[in-house]
Design a protein around this motif. Sequence first.
Motif, mmCIF file in Angstrom:
data_model
loop_
_atom_site.group_PDB
_atom_site.id
_atom_site.type_symbol
_atom_site.label_atom_id
_atom_site.label_comp_id
_atom_site.label_asym_id
_atom_site.label_seq_id
_atom_site.Cartn_x
_atom_site.Cartn_y
_atom_site.Cartn_z
ATOM 1 N N LEU A 47 2.560 2.079 -6.531
ATOM 2 C CA LEU A 47 1.220 1.637 -6.142
ATOM 3 C C LEU A 47 0.807 2.212 -4.798
ATOM 4 O O LEU A 47 1.584 2.182 -3.842
ATOM 5 N N THR A 48 -0.414 2.737 -4.735
ATOM 6 C CA THR A 48 -1.004 3.136 -3.459
ATOM 7 C C THR A 48 -2.402 2.535 -3.350
ATOM 8 O O THR A 48 -3.102 2.369 -4.354
ATOM 9 N N TYR A 49 -2.769 2.201 -2.124
ATOM 10 C CA TYR A 49 -4.116 1.727 -1.823
ATOM 11 C C TYR A 49 -4.300 1.752 -0.316
ATOM 12 O O TYR A 49 -3.330 1.794 0.436
ATOM 13 N N ASP A 50 -5.545 1.738 0.113
ATOM 14 C CA ASP A 50 -5.887 1.640 1.533
ATOM 15 C C ASP A 50 -7.085 0.702 1.615
ATOM 16 O O ASP A 50 -8.228 1.136 1.671
ATOM 17 N N LEU A 51 -6.800 -0.576 1.553
ATOM 18 C CA LEU A 51 -7.839 -1.600 1.467
ATOM 19 C C LEU A 51 -8.773 -1.579 2.673
ATOM 20 O O LEU A 51 -9.937 -1.935 2.552
#
Length: 117
Positions: A47-51
């Motif tokens: 999982l990758t994200y940059d909220l």
Amino acid sequence: MSTSRTIRVTVRGSFDNLSEQQKAQLMAAGADHADILAVQYTEDGHLTYDLAARPFFCFRFAEQVDDEREVPKVTARAEAKAAAWMTERGYGFKRITSQTVDLSEVPMGKAGRKRQL
């Protein structure tokens, strides 16, 4: 003759209706999921994200299959795994899409062809 194929599935979506507590949890764990250079394709999914920048997430899955007819099932499993991960944690999400690549069909570059000789 059957050969094993590596199938990579990238599942993308958007976080939806997150509570402030959920946002804080995701932001606190964000450093573990924001490094695009550490991206991996795994059976369990990476999982990758940059909220802080945008409300999107991306899971990357990989699976081995022996028959190309299994590829749609791999895609469906990847989407289900991503949705299950989000649901198990109570995170709302929407707009799940996926892109599937059969690595046996990806053309080799010049360096790969040389190594194969």
